[in-house]
Design an enzyme around this catalytic site. Structure first.
Site, PDB file in Angstrom:
ATOM      1  N   CYS A   1       0.837  -1.205   0.000  1.00 36.97           N
ATOM      2  CA  CYS A   1       0.000   0.000   0.000  1.00 36.97           C
ATOM      3  C   CYS A   1       0.873   1.256   0.000  1.00 36.97           C
ATOM      4  O   CYS A   1       1.718   1.423   0.886  1.00 36.97           O
ATOM      5  CB  CYS A   1      -0.917  -0.018   1.221  1.00 36.97           C
ATOM      6  N   SER A   2       0.659   2.141  -0.951  1.00 40.19           N
ATOM      7  CA  SER A   2       1.464   3.362  -1.030  1.00 40.19           C
ATOM      8  C   SER A   2       1.267   4.264   0.185  1.00 40.19           C
ATOM      9  O   SER A   2       2.214   4.903   0.655  1.00 40.19           O
ATOM     10  CB  SER A   2       1.155   4.128  -2.320  1.00 40.19           C
TER      11      SER A   2
END
Length: 116
Positions: A12-13
């Site tokens: 997940c960024s």
């Protein structure tokens, strides 16, 4: 000072962004990769107690949620959210950062700064 815990999904960024902020600020923190070590009911209830957001905010309403045929209106109470996330940890909103008696769902990642 209370230790910081980052509930993290490396894919997940936003989660990676929160981790970077903590590292840049030289904050000592522990990482819990909750997809490798899923959270139990007690851990999830604790997070819900510590965040200022309503319980429903801890649930990702993404493609996985829709594929399961779920209805967001069914997951507004703490009990419903905990039950869902115990069964489907992928649906936990991330990242979650806990410090002492406070926690944030760090979306955007910069929300982690509220705790440091």
């Amino acid at each position: 000072m209370a230790r910081v815990v980052l509930y993290h999904n490396p894919a997940c960024s936003k989660s990676r962004g929160a981790k970077e902020i903590l590292e840049e600020r030289n904050v000592d923190f522990d990482i819990v990769e909750y997809l490798k070590a899923p959270l139990g009911e007690a851990d999830l209830r604790r997070i819900l107690e510590l965040v200022d957001d309503p319980p429903a905010e801890l649930v990702r309403k993404d493609g996985n949620f829709r594929e399961l045929g779920l209805n967001a209106g069914d997951y507004t109470s703490a009990d419903a959210v905990v039950g869902l996330l115990v069964e489907h940890p992928k649906l936990m909103q991330r990242p979650v950062v806990v410090r002492g008696e406070r926690a944030v769902i760090a979306r955007p990642s910069e929300k982690v700064e509220e705790l440091i």
